[in-house]
Scaffold this motif. Structure first.
Motif, mmCIF file in Angstrom:
data_model
loop_
_atom_site.group_PDB
_atom_site.id
_atom_site.type_symbol
_atom_site.label_atom_id
_atom_site.label_comp_id
_atom_site.label_asym_id
_atom_site.label_seq_id
_atom_site.Cartn_x
_atom_site.Cartn_y
_atom_site.Cartn_z
ATOM 1 N N THR A 299 -60.044 -60.872 -54.027
ATOM 2 C CA THR A 299 -59.000 -61.332 -54.939
ATOM 3 C C THR A 299 -58.955 -62.849 -54.977
ATOM 4 O O THR A 299 -58.876 -63.465 -56.049
ATOM 5 C CB THR A 299 -57.627 -60.777 -54.504
ATOM 6 O OG1 THR A 299 -57.648 -59.347 -54.549
ATOM 7 C CG2 THR A 299 -56.520 -61.305 -55.410
ATOM 8 N N ILE B 181 -59.851 -65.461 -58.210
ATOM 9 C CA ILE B 181 -58.924 -66.498 -58.674
ATOM 10 C C ILE B 181 -59.599 -67.853 -58.630
ATOM 11 O O ILE B 181 -59.506 -68.654 -59.582
ATOM 12 C CB ILE B 181 -57.647 -66.493 -57.819
ATOM 13 C CG1 ILE B 181 -56.865 -65.194 -58.029
ATOM 14 C CG2 ILE B 181 -56.772 -67.696 -58.155
ATOM 15 C CD1 ILE B 181 -55.673 -65.031 -57.109
ATOM 16 N N TRP C 131 -52.302 -72.604 -58.628
ATOM 17 C CA TRP C 131 -51.276 -72.329 -57.628
ATOM 18 C C TRP C 131 -50.383 -71.169 -58.060
ATOM 19 O O TRP C 131 -49.968 -70.356 -57.227
ATOM 20 C CB TRP C 131 -50.433 -73.577 -57.356
ATOM 21 C CG TRP C 131 -49.579 -73.401 -56.141
ATOM 22 C CD1 TRP C 131 -48.258 -73.049 -56.098
ATOM 23 C CD2 TRP C 131 -49.998 -73.506 -54.779
ATOM 24 N NE1 TRP C 131 -47.833 -72.949 -54.805
ATOM 25 C CE2 TRP C 131 -48.873 -73.218 -53.963
ATOM 26 C CE3 TRP C 131 -51.213 -73.831 -54.171
ATOM 27 C CZ2 TRP C 131 -48.946 -73.236 -52.581
ATOM 28 C CZ3 TRP C 131 -51.281 -73.856 -52.793
ATOM 29 C CH2 TRP C 131 -50.148 -73.560 -52.008
ATOM 30 N N ARG C 132 -50.118 -71.087 -59.354
ATOM 31 C CA ARG C 132 -49.303 -69.984 -59.868
ATOM 32 C C ARG C 132 -50.014 -68.651 -59.623
ATOM 33 O O ARG C 132 -49.388 -67.678 -59.175
ATOM 34 C CB ARG C 132 -49.034 -70.190 -61.352
ATOM 35 C CG ARG C 132 -48.089 -69.166 -61.958
ATOM 36 C CD ARG C 132 -47.536 -69.643 -63.293
ATOM 37 N NE ARG C 132 -48.591 -70.027 -64.221
ATOM 38 C CZ ARG C 132 -48.818 -71.275 -64.619
ATOM 39 N NH1 ARG C 132 -48.071 -72.265 -64.156
ATOM 40 N NH2 ARG C 132 -49.784 -71.554 -65.473
ATOM 41 N N ALA C 133 -51.309 -68.611 -59.875
ATOM 42 C CA ALA C 133 -52.067 -67.375 -59.658
ATOM 43 C C ALA C 133 -52.136 -67.023 -58.174
ATOM 44 O O ALA C 133 -51.999 -65.853 -57.795
ATOM 45 C CB ALA C 133 -53.472 -67.520 -60.233
ATOM 46 N N SER D 225 -49.958 -67.843 -55.879
ATOM 47 C CA SER D 225 -48.619 -67.434 -55.450
ATOM 48 C C SER D 225 -48.303 -66.018 -55.912
ATOM 49 O O SER D 225 -47.709 -65.225 -55.170
ATOM 50 C CB SER D 225 -47.564 -68.405 -55.997
ATOM 51 O OG SER D 225 -47.780 -69.715 -55.493
ATOM 52 N N GLU D 226 -48.694 -65.687 -57.138
ATOM 53 C CA GLU D 226 -48.456 -64.339 -57.646
ATOM 54 C C GLU D 226 -49.211 -63.293 -56.837
ATOM 55 O O GLU D 226 -48.755 -62.154 -56.682
ATOM 56 C CB GLU D 226 -48.861 -64.265 -59.121
ATOM 57 C CG GLU D 226 -47.918 -65.028 -60.047
ATOM 58 C CD GLU D 226 -48.422 -65.100 -61.476
ATOM 59 O OE1 GLU D 226 -49.562 -64.630 -61.727
ATOM 60 O OE2 GLU D 226 -47.696 -65.622 -62.345
ATOM 61 N N ALA D 227 -50.355 -63.699 -56.279
ATOM 62 C CA ALA D 227 -51.142 -62.785 -55.437
ATOM 63 C C ALA D 227 -50.658 -62.782 -53.990
ATOM 64 O O ALA D 227 -51.171 -62.002 -53.175
ATOM 65 C CB ALA D 227 -52.614 -63.178 -55.488
ATOM 66 N N GLY D 228 -49.694 -63.647 -53.662
ATOM 67 C CA GLY D 228 -49.143 -63.695 -52.313
ATOM 68 C C GLY D 228 -50.033 -64.365 -51.282
ATOM 69 O O GLY D 228 -49.806 -64.216 -50.075
ATOM 70 N N SER E 242 -46.390 -62.000 -47.558
ATOM 71 C CA SER E 242 -47.090 -60.785 -47.966
ATOM 72 C C SER E 242 -47.538 -59.945 -46.781
ATOM 73 O O SER E 242 -48.067 -58.848 -46.978
ATOM 74 C CB SER E 242 -48.310 -61.148 -48.834
ATOM 75 O OG SER E 242 -49.144 -62.075 -48.162
ATOM 76 N N GLN F 2 -40.956 -70.719 -50.875
ATOM 77 C CA GLN F 2 -42.058 -70.722 -51.827
ATOM 78 C C GLN F 2 -42.517 -72.164 -52.069
ATOM 79 O O GLN F 2 -41.797 -73.113 -51.825
ATOM 80 C CB GLN F 2 -41.628 -70.077 -53.147
ATOM 81 C CG GLN F 2 -41.257 -68.608 -53.032
ATOM 82 C CD GLN F 2 -42.437 -67.732 -52.645
ATOM 83 O OE1 GLN F 2 -43.544 -67.914 -53.164
ATOM 84 N NE2 GLN F 2 -42.217 -66.784 -51.747
#
Length: 355
Positions: A11, A15, A38-40, A42-45, A58, A100
């Motif tokens: 994963t 990214i 960074w957004r991607a 963070s969304e993936a934890g 996570s 976060q």
């Protein structure tokens, strides 16, 4: 378990490949790629991989997180992913929740000390803090006047940060704590000290260095098969083949040392001496490999490898810069020698043979 670990690393790789390709990053001098990346992540934890779910993370295993860091090293990412992961791990040692956003850790070297004052504030100066000015929060290891350790979460905005750059062009700042009140603070667990933090940091940087060396080798081999001189590919010249073989050897040695240290820390059953031996040895060997590998890679590429337009410097300069974080190879060589001497000659071979 192994399949889950592979999924986490895969994963991360997807990214990185989609949003932080070396050519894209190299061309984007304004850093517009950073926010989407960074957004991607963070969304993936991924930044809070080592933080339990009840503390905002996570809940990934150490092994899963180490896989992410190896992948990050292969892309030589100039974002505080490793630092945020390490900060979350440090806060988790004291059962503190992680916020976060980007974080870093202090101190990041053996010479600096942060003092916990009687009124609960923090004082001191920490040099060479990676991504200090880009972090929103700092995870701090501090000690009171009696040497009792604590771990604290601090808002970076309340600290004085003097900007500086490391060899790779990334932030390596001096952070001053002038009676800064932490957001949260708890005593460190029994047996946890500054060396514990530095050893974990050494493993993190070793994995990143090893990852960057893998990519150095890959692009050097590819270039040698494309570049033609005297009417034949330079990969056909014996001198180039010899250098590439040495580069492959340095990359393999670094990867072996780094993954061995990571496996030791992830096992959770190794003794303190074993963890010290593995982490210190990995940082020493990977740092030495970075110096040799960078020289070889640039020699293979010739003049083009030194240009800012070429991607090679993204890997070589960061690998060289990472040598200094969380203790240099010379520092760990001295400390490892002290540890071996203190344990006595009879304990050396059983310790080495057990690894």
């Amino acid at each position: 378990m192994e399949e889950a670990e592979n999924i986490v690393a895969q994963t991360a790789e997807r990214i990185f490949a989609d949003l932080a390709d070396a050519q894209t990053v190299n061309r984007d001098t304004k850093g517009g790629w950073k926010a989407p990346l960074w957004r991607a992540l963070s969304e993936a934890g991924l930044p809070l991989s080592w933080v339990a779910e009840e503390h905002g993370g996570s809940g990934a295993t150490l092994t899963e997180g180490f896989g992410v860091l190896s992948a990050a090293g292969r892309f030589a990412l100039p974002v505080p992913l490793a630092e945020t992961m390490l900060a979350g791990w440090l806060l988790s040692q004291a059962r503190l929740a992680s916020p976060q956003g980007e974080m870093t850790v202090a101190p990041a070297g053996p010479k600096d000390r942060i003092t916990l004052n009687a009124d609960g504030t923090l004082s001191g100066r920490a040099r060479g803090i990676p991504f200090g000015r880009e972090a929103k929060h700092i995870a701090v290891f501090a000690q009171d006047g009696k040497g009792k350790p604590s771990i604290a979460l601090v808002a970076a905005g309340y600290c004085r940060i003097e900007s500086s750059l490391n060899l790779g062009g990334d932030s390596s700042d001096t952070v001053t704590f002038d009676r800064v009140a932490p957001i949260a603070i708890n005593p460190a667990p029994d047996g946890f000290d500054l060396t514990s933090l530095l050893l974990m940091g050494a493993v993190v940087r070793s994995l990143q260095i090893a990852g960057s060396l893998e990519t150095m080798l890959e692009i050097s081999v590819r270039y040698s098969n494309e570049r033609v001189a005297f009417e034949k590919k330079i990969s056909k010249f014996q001198a180039v083949q010899h250098n590439l073989a040495k580069l492959a050897g340095e990359s393999a040695a670094a990867l072996a040392a780094a993954t061995s240290a990571a496996d030791t820390f992830a096992s959770g059953t190794a003794s303190q001496d074993a963890r010290f031996l593995e982490a210190a040895s990995a940082k020493i060997r990977c740092s030495e490999a970075a110096e040799k590998a960078a020289a070889i890679a640039h020699q293979v590429h010739g003049a083009i490898g030194f240009t800012i337009e070429h991607i090679l410097h993204r890997y070589t300069l960061r690998a060289l810069a990472w040598r200094d974080d969380f203790g240099s190879e010379s520092y760990w060589a001295v400390e490892l020698g002290k540890r071996v001497a203190a344990n006595g000659a009879d304990e050396l071979w059983p310790l080495v043979a057990s690894r």
